[in-house]
Write a protein that holds these residues in place. Structure first.
Motif, PDB file in Angstrom:
ATOM      1  N   TYR A   1       0.831  -1.192   0.000  1.00 20.02           N
ATOM      2  CA  TYR A   1       0.000   0.000   0.000  1.00 20.02           C
ATOM      3  C   TYR A   1       0.870   1.248   0.000  1.00 20.02           C
TER       4      TYR A   1
ATOM      5  N   SER B   1      -3.536   3.856  -2.217  1.00 20.90           N
ATOM      6  CA  SER B   1      -3.686   2.657  -3.039  1.00 20.90           C
ATOM      7  C   SER B   1      -3.270   1.449  -2.218  1.00 20.90           C
ATOM      8  N   SER B   2      -3.870   0.288  -2.532  1.00 20.93           N
ATOM      9  CA  SER B   2      -3.591  -0.917  -1.766  1.00 20.93           C
ATOM     10  C   SER B   2      -3.917  -2.141  -2.607  1.00 20.93           C
ATOM     11  N   GLU B   3      -3.100  -3.192  -2.476  1.00 24.16           N
ATOM     12  CA  GLU B   3      -3.392  -4.458  -3.139  1.00 24.16           C
ATOM     13  C   GLU B   3      -2.849  -5.612  -2.300  1.00 24.16           C
ATOM     14  N   THR B   4      -3.618  -6.683  -2.247  1.00 22.97           N
ATOM     15  CA  THR B   4      -3.214  -7.868  -1.524  1.00 22.97           C
ATOM     16  C   THR B   4      -2.507  -8.805  -2.486  1.00 22.97           C
ATOM     17  N   ILE B   5      -1.327  -9.276  -2.093  1.00 21.24           N
ATOM     18  CA  ILE B   5      -0.525 -10.136  -2.966  1.00 21.24           C
ATOM     19  C   ILE B   5      -0.156 -11.403  -2.196  1.00 21.24           C
TER      20      ILE B   5
END
Length: 401
Positions: free
Chosen positions: A279, A301-305
């Motif tokens: 993030y 902004s954020s993303e799960t990986i």
């Protein structure tokens, strides 16, 4: 049996600077000294808040970047570092780095206070030893001030010193670049970062480039290859595309990015990779301060990986390093066959751009120059293989899955 603590790096962004360099694309604010005290209080509050997500971690690197962190002043910096120690488990041998411009790092007594507070690594933005080039770039220091800052750091007993240099500057010849490297090396830093100039859209340099005589790609390549060879002769091993160090002095902070380690960033525009989530915070000082004070989210902004989906990152980042990548390690971490990537890397052995040593693939210095091309082909091969496996699964052809 108690589970060992997971290593964690902290990045603390200090967006203040004396003046904005013509090439700088980082989030920084010149002449905003009036906001420093509020910002330090906000950072302390945010450090406490995020520490609740890091109770199982051991902080082994702390990096104050910018902007110009040294411009914040010794007392504010010490307050921030004390907050880190208060809220986090910090390793006894943690690497604690302060970025500084030479003009704000010449007071050895202030540097001694910082060392006593816990700072043990200083990264000076020298960029060039040519005063005319420094003025052209909008740098607020001279090379004499850089020399004085190095002397002050040594007098303060700071034993881990890094210098940043830039090649490919407007009007820079090979001779001028060689002189910069030689003069910087004579200061005997433990670490050197040598970056090729990037002309970023939106910077003053972007608007000026048509009026400047810029070194072409061939000259920049020659500058880079000469630098790699010369620094090796001087005892600096290349451990990443742009970074060179004496034995044992590689930047722990930098290596976290390239080896997929966890890190938490603080400040406007700072990035984090923590708990499987990547993030970034808003690139706006006022919005960041207001959000933290109000207890609101400042995430832009954020993303799960998931771990198994970091295959492309492992390739892309690992090939930036001199250590390179391992097929066995890739297959263990990502649960995917390495063969498509290896096939691409083998093609570049013949051209002298890749090599395999002790079970690991790495790029040569010539390979680093075209790393985007090589990495792009490797990632494309990986994506094609993944698509073939998905199509085979859809056909129930499990021989290909």
């Amino acid at each position: 049996m108690k589970k060992p603590a997971m290593p964690l790096g902290l990045y603390i962004h200090i967006p203040f600077c004396k003046s904005k360099c013509i090439y700088c694309d980082f989030y920084s604010l010149p002449q905003a000294e009036g906001q420093m005290d509020r910002y330090v209080s906000v950072l302390c509050r945010h450090l406490e808040e995020i520490s609740r997500q890091a109770t199982a971690h051991l902080v082994d690197s702390i990096y104050f970047g910018g902007g110009t962190p040294s411009y914040l002043g010794e007392q504010r910096l010490c307050r921030l570092l004390k907050a880190v120690y208060r809220y986090y488990h910090v390793s006894k041998d943690a690497e604690i780095t302060l970025e500084a411009n030479p003009d704000s790092a010449g007071d050895w007594r202030a540097l001694r206070s910082l060392r006593r507070a816990g700072f043990n690594r200083l990264s000076l933005g020298v960029q060039s030893t040519d005063d005319a080039q420094l003025r052209q770039l909008g740098r607020p220091h001279t090379f004499a001030q850089a020399e004085a800052a190095v002397s002050a750091a040594r007098l303060a007993k700071l034993e881990n010193l890094s210098l940043d240099l830039i090649y490919g500057l407007p009007g820079q010849s090979m001779a001028r670049w060689q002189r910069t490297v030689e003069q910087a090396a004579r200061l005997e830093p433990e670490h050197l970062s040598c970056y090729g100039l990037k002309v970023e859209e939106g910077t003053p340099l972007w608007e000026m480039q048509g009026r400047l005589e810029m070194p072409d790609d061939d000259l920049q390549a020659d500058m880079y290859l000469w630098c790699v060879e010369r620094l090796a002769q001087l005892g600096y091993a290349q451990y990443e595309i742009s970074n060179f160090a004496k034995p044992g002095c590689e930047s722990r902070h930098n290596l976290k990015y390239w080896t997929l380690g966890e890190y938490a960033g603080f400040g406007p525009g700072a990035h984090s990779d923590l708990g499987g989530v990547r993030y970034a915070y808003v690139r706006d000082l006022s919005a960041y301060c207001w959000g933290v004070e109000a207890g609101s989210s400042v995430v832009e902004s954020s993303e799960t990986i998931p771990p198994r989906e970091r295959d492309m990152e492992y390739i892309m980042l690992g090939l930036r390093t001199a250590q390179g990548i391992s097929g066995k390690e890739f297959e263990y971490r990502c649960r995917r066959p390495f063969a498509p990537v290896e096939a691409v890397l083998r093609q570049f052995v013949r051209t002298g751009h890749t090599l395999r040593r002790e079970g690991r693939w790495r790029l040569t210095p010539e390979g680093f120059l075209v790393s985007n091309q090589i990495i792009g082909q490797a990632l494309e091969a990986l994506a094609d293989e993944k698509l073939r496996r998905e199509q085979a699964a859809a056909r129930h052809d499990y021989r290909m899955v």
